[in-house]
Write a protein that holds these residues in place. Structure first.
Motif, mmCIF file in Angstrom:
data_model
loop_
_atom_site.group_PDB
_atom_site.id
_atom_site.type_symbol
_atom_site.label_atom_id
_atom_site.label_comp_id
_atom_site.label_asym_id
_atom_site.label_seq_id
_atom_site.Cartn_x
_atom_site.Cartn_y
_atom_site.Cartn_z
ATOM 1 N N ASP B 72 44.332 -92.611 13.357
ATOM 2 C CA ASP B 72 43.899 -91.260 12.964
ATOM 3 C C ASP B 72 42.399 -91.094 13.151
ATOM 4 O O ASP B 72 41.930 -90.083 13.675
ATOM 5 C CB ASP B 72 44.268 -90.989 11.497
ATOM 6 C CG ASP B 72 45.729 -90.589 11.362
ATOM 7 O OD1 ASP B 72 46.382 -90.378 12.415
ATOM 8 O OD2 ASP B 72 46.226 -90.496 10.220
ATOM 9 N N GLN B 87 42.001 -77.712 14.672
ATOM 10 C CA GLN B 87 43.358 -77.612 14.119
ATOM 11 C C GLN B 87 43.944 -79.003 13.873
ATOM 12 O O GLN B 87 44.557 -79.258 12.830
ATOM 13 C CB GLN B 87 44.223 -76.835 15.112
ATOM 14 C CG GLN B 87 45.577 -76.464 14.569
ATOM 15 C CD GLN B 87 46.460 -75.856 15.653
ATOM 16 O OE1 GLN B 87 46.017 -75.556 16.749
ATOM 17 N NE2 GLN B 87 47.716 -75.672 15.322
ATOM 18 N N GLU B 90 42.447 -80.577 10.810
ATOM 19 C CA GLU B 90 42.888 -79.980 9.541
ATOM 20 C C GLU B 90 44.355 -80.269 9.247
ATOM 21 O O GLU B 90 44.736 -80.466 8.092
ATOM 22 C CB GLU B 90 42.662 -78.464 9.591
ATOM 23 C CG GLU B 90 41.191 -78.103 9.407
ATOM 24 C CD GLU B 90 40.897 -76.652 9.741
ATOM 25 O OE1 GLU B 90 41.817 -75.959 10.219
ATOM 26 O OE2 GLU B 90 39.748 -76.231 9.543
ATOM 27 N N GLU B 91 45.153 -80.275 10.288
ATOM 28 C CA GLU B 91 46.594 -80.388 10.042
ATOM 29 C C GLU B 91 47.119 -81.806 10.173
ATOM 30 O O GLU B 91 48.208 -82.105 9.716
ATOM 31 C CB GLU B 91 47.345 -79.474 11.023
ATOM 32 C CG GLU B 91 47.047 -78.009 10.765
ATOM 33 C CD GLU B 91 47.715 -77.114 11.791
ATOM 34 O OE1 GLU B 91 48.468 -77.652 12.631
ATOM 35 O OE2 GLU B 91 47.453 -75.897 11.768
ATOM 36 N N ARG B 92 46.337 -82.660 10.797
ATOM 37 C CA ARG B 92 46.904 -83.975 11.049
ATOM 38 C C ARG B 92 45.990 -85.128 10.631
ATOM 39 O O ARG B 92 46.216 -85.765 9.622
ATOM 40 C CB ARG B 92 47.235 -84.086 12.539
ATOM 41 C CG ARG B 92 48.124 -85.246 12.852
ATOM 42 C CD ARG B 92 48.687 -85.114 14.250
ATOM 43 N NE ARG B 92 49.210 -86.385 14.697
ATOM 44 C CZ ARG B 92 49.544 -86.648 15.936
ATOM 45 N NH1 ARG B 92 49.426 -85.716 16.852
ATOM 46 N NH2 ARG B 92 50.020 -87.826 16.264
ATOM 47 N N LYS B 95 43.718 -84.329 7.218
ATOM 48 C CA LYS B 95 44.272 -83.273 6.369
ATOM 49 C C LYS B 95 43.764 -83.406 4.928
ATOM 50 O O LYS B 95 43.886 -84.467 4.309
ATOM 51 C CB LYS B 95 45.798 -83.376 6.388
ATOM 52 C CG LYS B 95 46.506 -82.143 5.873
ATOM 53 C CD LYS B 95 48.005 -82.288 6.083
ATOM 54 C CE LYS B 95 48.720 -81.084 5.522
ATOM 55 N NZ LYS B 95 50.156 -81.215 5.654
ATOM 56 N N GLY B 96 43.160 -82.352 4.445
ATOM 57 C CA GLY B 96 42.715 -82.338 3.053
ATOM 58 C C GLY B 96 41.309 -82.856 2.833
ATOM 59 O O GLY B 96 40.723 -82.631 1.773
ATOM 60 N N THR B 98 38.054 -82.080 3.495
ATOM 61 C CA THR B 98 37.185 -81.015 4.035
ATOM 62 C C THR B 98 35.782 -81.518 4.349
ATOM 63 O O THR B 98 35.154 -81.062 5.302
ATOM 64 C CB THR B 98 37.093 -79.842 3.036
ATOM 65 O OG1 THR B 98 36.787 -80.379 1.759
ATOM 66 C CG2 THR B 98 38.383 -79.060 2.976
#
Lengths: 375, 751
Positions: B72, B87, B90-92, B95-96, B98
């Protein structure tokens, strides 16, 4: 029989209609290319600035004023091939440094010199023979990319250096049969983008390029200099020789060339150095070989170096030979007469350009001679 | 006449660094630098910053900071060229998180603007887009460098990158001085400090920049600093190049000596002096090919500066400078002086590591210069045990597996040791293979050479065993991104290979590395009988020092028997070859590089082997030995014609075995001129001998025939057609020839 005649005419008309339409389209297109709003090329006394620093001395500034020079073609930068820069091997080089500003009313034509080597390495989209790139990775930048970079860079240089009066961009390339497709394609793409910005595109035309089609630009500048073989020891004057020019232009009429042509004449000189066994060594900037302690005039018109000495960065070894080459006014006049016979007299935008603005060379001409060249 | 010593006189092995080209059907080759390795004086694990190393460290830090997986993070940090990057973050991948996403997006923006600015096409205009973007990033990052909880150090880096790109060098240094104490993470410091050095350089403070550049091994920048320092000393550029060194080799040497001089003069006590000296000496002494540009006088001159620094440096640094003087003296064959300086160094307060390096250099000089006698051998045992102990004690299983995991053992070809244990590994190889074996070679003590080389070459591998050392990861160049990318070969490498497994699991299409080792070169160059002795030794029980030498050595029976069988083929001992080769497993044979390359399909009993293919048979060498043995047996056959035919085919087999079918007797054929020196088989010049024997046998074979018809057939087979037509025109063979060939038909009609 007479009843069918109208139908025959109609049939004939229908048959030739596409031809008429195609021809009409071509005429319209040609007209547009030559007389559109962006290509506002006026007849003007012009001159090149080809040094890497723009810092004209008082004599040069006076020259511009005295002769009412309205347009200066300024070499902004070269575009070269530098393999060390992969994956972007085509890069700008020797960018002009501005030490002074141009007069606001002076029209400036940013000129880009593109080496033929860079053109030969132009992006693959134009390559007919893909195997050309077998030796290494293919460049992935496109013509469009380089066109954008060139335009961006010229504009940035204009902004930073407060160059305001720009209507035209010129490209200078010693393209050959091999590189012609790349150069023409590049000109097409560059022209399209410049036209959208209200700018015209011109190109230098070397004498040997005259035998080919005209590049797809709005105007050309016929370079009437560097006409002979520089390295050849039997050449009389490689900068300008009337016979050399005539050989190239004798079968050409400017009005048939495809694009309107301005003409550039040389006003520079140099010496070409050869070894004692007459092998080419290089160029020496000086044209003053009058010191008989150092130089001896030979029967064939060359000068022999008598003692080791230097000239600028060049070392002149005793025994070497120098061929003094100047752009004599008489020769320029002779060539100009030949050119004038070939010119398209209807071209009201025709301009004469001198190469180049350098007080050390220009002071060898009288004001009258300069005016005569411009006439 | 003095001559710069390059250790070339030792043995052919000593030439190894000079020839780094791919040779001998090998794979990537592990070639440590024998000369330089023992001159390191810092001994720490950090040996310069490669792009890959930084990337790995960066990923590890990100993993620590975000608690995400390797894959990742790799995708999140190095996937910024993706159009759906935001994207995907944020989505993969993140994620979370920020805070991490915000930082990465800012970094991407920064890198994009930096790329624009660093493009050769860029022409800066005040307030243009990249400059505006970078100015915003610099200020935003500077603020976050003071407030961000997790990423304050990374924001400091971003701010420095932006300021540097904006050429705001003074602001960059000011900012760094403010946050210096808060940036503790070594990776971030390693990323920041080269920028800071660059800032100092641009601000005309080369004396500040130079130690940092030296520290990071950026010798090109060091040279620029040295030049600037020179200019500061009002040495004009003409003098700079003039100094009687305007020939090709002189310019770079002058640079390095000048750098050494300037370092000695300006910073004899620079922080991390040991590393600085290491860098400088390595650059001069042989870490790079550049060494060959240095002349005798250059070392002599450099030594003057070094000794001067030794006098002026603080007591704690003095030993290092004397050590450097010893290295330079050794380089110009002044071993006694070198030993004197080592004594001086030992009289200074020095670290234990420094003491180790001094001992290493002392032994290096001893083994190169002492006479081989009993005391030499006694010292040999003692010192090898000492180095081995050092290697064993410094061996960090986790660290080693990490390094090898990244690069693969065979694919790693770096002259610099990767860590402390690798340093001792290189020292072992250097002392044993280059120094000691060099001396033993002169004594023709090949058996001991084999024992020592096998040990020195494989001891480290032995220690690594179980650490999954074999080609763990593959890096491929992505021409679109311009980056090296790792391919996911990780699953494959979870299997733990040992030495023999490595060979047997090698890619069927790729060469394996066992034929590119020093051990191979040595074993390949000695007579079969000595090799046989060594193979016998490998099968015995050992004790004492021999037991140590046996540890971890390559004891792959297939490897050795195949090699011995090949040696027998070279020496025309076909019966022994047949017997030995019969012991080699087909599994192993399939993994040999010459088999993989398809050389086992040429018919050795054909007059034109290249164009006469036989079925692909992995037991090619055995089959050949078997046939040659049979032919040899026929030399005493009752039928004189069979005897003659056997001699002819025997001679043909012999000749082909060193020509078109060279794979029967060798492991390589076409190597460069330089490599020929390295791979010299001078100890057994079998080629000429075989040619000679082959010609003799062929001649004798033809003379032996009593049956004209059979002789005529044999002559045709061996391409002597003219002789057949001229001397045996009545034979069926001649008539066949005449019927089937117009040339010979014409020949008959004309004669």
């Amino acid at each position: 029989m007479s009843n069918i005649r109208p139908y025959l005419y109609l049939l004939l008309f229908l048959l030739i209609l596409p031809v008429i339409m195609f021809a009409g389209h071509s005429i319209v297109e040609t007209c547009c290319r030559q007389s559109s709003a962006f290509a506002h090329h006026e007849s003007a006394k012009s001159i090149y600035w080809w040094k890497t620093v723009y810092d004209p001395d008082s004599l040069e500034l006076a020259f511009l004023q005295e002769h009412n020079i309205k347009r200066v073609y300024v070499r902004y930068f070269d575009v070269i091939y530098d393999p060390a820069n992969r994956p972007e091997p085509i890069v700008p080089n020797a960018t002009l440094q501005f030490r002074q500003s141009f007069p606001e009313d002076m029209e400036i034509v940013p000129t880009i010199y593109i080496t033929n080597e860079a053109m030969a390495s132009w992006p693959e989209e134009l390559r007919e023979d893909e195997s050309y790139y077998d030796w290494g990775p293919k460049p992935f930048k496109s013509t469009e990319y380089y066109v954008d970079q060139i335009i961006y860079r010229i504009k940035a240089m204009n902004i930073r250096n407060k160059v305001i009066n720009v209507r035209e961009i010129q490209v200078d390339c010693d393209w050959t049969r091999t590189t012609r497709p790349m150069f023409f394609h590049f000109c097409e793409e560059l022209g399209k983008k410049l036209h959208k910005e209200g700018l015209a595109l011109s190109s230098t035309i070397r004498l040997h390029q005259l035998k080919d089609d005209a590049p797809p630009v709005d105007r050309g500048v016929l370079m009437c200099y560097n006409t002979g073989a520089l390295r050849n020891v039997t050449t009389k004057n490689s900068i300008l020789h009337a016979d050399d020019v005539y050989a190239h232009i004798k079968s050409i009429d400017f009005k048939d060339y495809g694009i309107p042509l301005d003409v550039a004449y040389p006003t520079f000189g140099w010496s070409v150095m050869y070894s004692p066994d007459k092998k080419y060594i290089g160029l020496v900037k000086t044209t003053d070989l009058s010191d008989t302690d150092y130089f001896e005039l030979q029967e064939d018109g060359t000068y022999k170096v008598l003692k080791d000495c230097t000239s600028g960065h060049s070392i002149l070894n005793a025994g070497n030979f120098l061929r003094l080459e100047k752009s004599e006014f008489t020769t320029i006049s002779q060539v100009k007469s030949q050119i004038d016979l070939k010119r398209d007299l209807k071209d009201k935008e025709f301009s004469t350009i001198l190469y180049h603005l350098d007080s050390k060379n220009l002071n060898k001409y009288s004001n009258e001679e300069i005016e005569a060249i411009y006439k | 006449m003095k001559k710069l010593k390059l250790y070339t006189s030792n043995i052919v092995l000593g030439l190894m660094m000079f020839f780094s080209q791919a040779l001998a059907c090998g794979g990537g080759w592990y070639w440590p630098d024998y000369r330089m390795s023992i001159y390191r004086v810092d001994g720490s694990s950090k040996t310069g910053l490669s792009k890959e190393e930084l990337r790995e460290r960066n990923i590890c830090l990100w993993m620590k900071q975000t608690h995400r997986s390797y894959n990742d993070i790799n995708a999140a940090v190095y996937g910024a060229q993706r159009t759906d990057y935001e994207q995907m973050l944020e989505e993969r991948y993140l994620k979370g998180d920020t805070a991490a996403i915000k930082l990465l997006l800012l970094a991407r923006k920064c890198e994009t603007a930096r790329a624009q600015i660093s493009s050769p096409w860029y022409y800066g205009v005040i307030g243009d887009e990249p400059q505006t973007v970078l100015a915003d990033i610099a200020s935003e990052s500077a603020a976050l460098a003071r407030t961000s909880e997790v990423f304050h150090e990374r924001y400091a880096l971003q701010s420095i990158r932006a300021l540097f790109a904006l050429r705001q060098y003074a602001e960059c240094i000011t900012f760094w001085n403010e946050v210096d104490n808060t940036v503790k993470e070594p990776l971030i410091r390693d990323l920041v400090l080269p920028y800071i050095a660059g800032c100092y350089y641009h601000l005309h403070q080369p004396e500040m920049a130079m130690p940092i550049f030296i520290h990071y091994g950026d010798m090109e920048s060091v040279k620029l600093c040295a030049k600037m320092l020179d200019q500061k000393e009002e040495m004009d550029s003409d003098n700079f190049e003039d100094c009687s060194r305007n020939d090709n080799h002189g310019w770079s040497s002058y640079h390095m000596i000048n750098i050494l001089r300037l370092t000695a003069e300006y910073c004899p006590d620079v922080p991390d002096l040991s590393r600085c000296i290491s860098r400088l000496i390595e650059s001069m002494r042989g870490d790079t090919y550049e060494q060959y540009y240095y002349r005798w006088d250059d070392y002599d001159e450099a030594r003057v500066y070094v000794l001067d620094a030794a006098k002026r440096a603080s007591l704690s640094n003095r030993g290092l400078w004397y050590y450097a003087a010893a290295i330079l003296s050794d380089a110009i064959s002044e071993e006694n002086k070198a030993l004197d300086y080592l004594k001086e160094a030992k009289n200074c307060p020095i670290s234990r590591k420094m003491a180790d390096y001094i001992r290493l250099l002392e032994m290096d000089i001893f083994f190169r210069t002492a006479t081989v006698n009993q005391s030499f051998l006694t010292k040999l045992e003692k010192e090898i045990r000492w180095i081995d102990q050092k290697l064993y004690n410094s061996f960090d299983h986790e660290s080693i597996s990490g390094y090898v995991w990244k690069f693969g053992y065979w694919g790693f070809n770096d002259a610099k040791p990767r860590d402390e244990s690798d340093f001792w590994n290189m020292a072992l190889r250097r002392v044993v293979i280059s120094d000691i074996c060099g001396r033993l070679d002169q004594k023709q003590d090949y058996l001991r050479m084999l024992q020592l080389t096998n040990f020195a070459e494989n001891r480290y591998l032995h220690l690594c065993d179980g650490a999954n050392i074999w080609e763990r990861r593959y890096w491929n160049f992505n021409s679109v991104t311009g980056e090296y990318e790792r391919t996911d070969a990780l699953d494959k490498t979870n299997t733990c290979f040992d030495y023999t497994q490595y060979v047997r699991n090698s890619d069927p299409k790729e060469w394996n590395g066992i034929y590119r080792t020093e051990l191979f070169i040595l074993a390949d160059s000695i007579p079969a009988d000595i090799l046989k002795l060594y193979i016998n030794w490998l099968q015995q029980d050992h004790s004492g020092f021999e037991k140590l030498l046996y540890y971890g050595c390559n004891n792959d029976k297939d490897f050795w028997n195949e090699m011995l069988g090949t040696h027998y083929l070279r020496e025309r001992r076909y019966v022994e070859a047949e017997k030995t080769l019969s012991l080699v497993s087909t599994d192993f044979l399939r993994c040999t590089n010459i088999y993989k390359d398809g050389y086992f399909t040429r018919d050795p009993f054909s007059i034109d082997p290249r164009n006469t293919r036989i079925d692909d048979d992995v037991r090619y060498k055995y089959n050949f030995a078997h046939r040659m043995s049979q032919l040899k047996n026929n030399f005493t056959h009752n039928d004189i014609n069979i005897r003659a035919e056997s001699m002819l085919y025997f001679s043909l087999g012999m000749k082909n075995s060193v020509e078109d079918c060279w794979a029967l007797t060798s492991y390589y054929k076409y190597i460069g001129e330089e490599a020929r020196v390295r791979y010299s088989l001078g100890k057994i010049n079998y080629y000429d001998q075989i040619q000679l024997e082959s010609e003799m046998l062929e001649k004798n074979g033809f003379e032996l025939f009593s049956d004209r018809e059979r002789k005529a057939k044999a002559l045709i087979t061996f391409s002597h057609r003219l002789e057949v037509m001229r001397d045996y025109p009545e034979t069926q063979a001649a008539m066949f020839l005449q019927r089937h060939c117009d040339i010979w038909k014409d020949y008959v009609s004309q004669h």
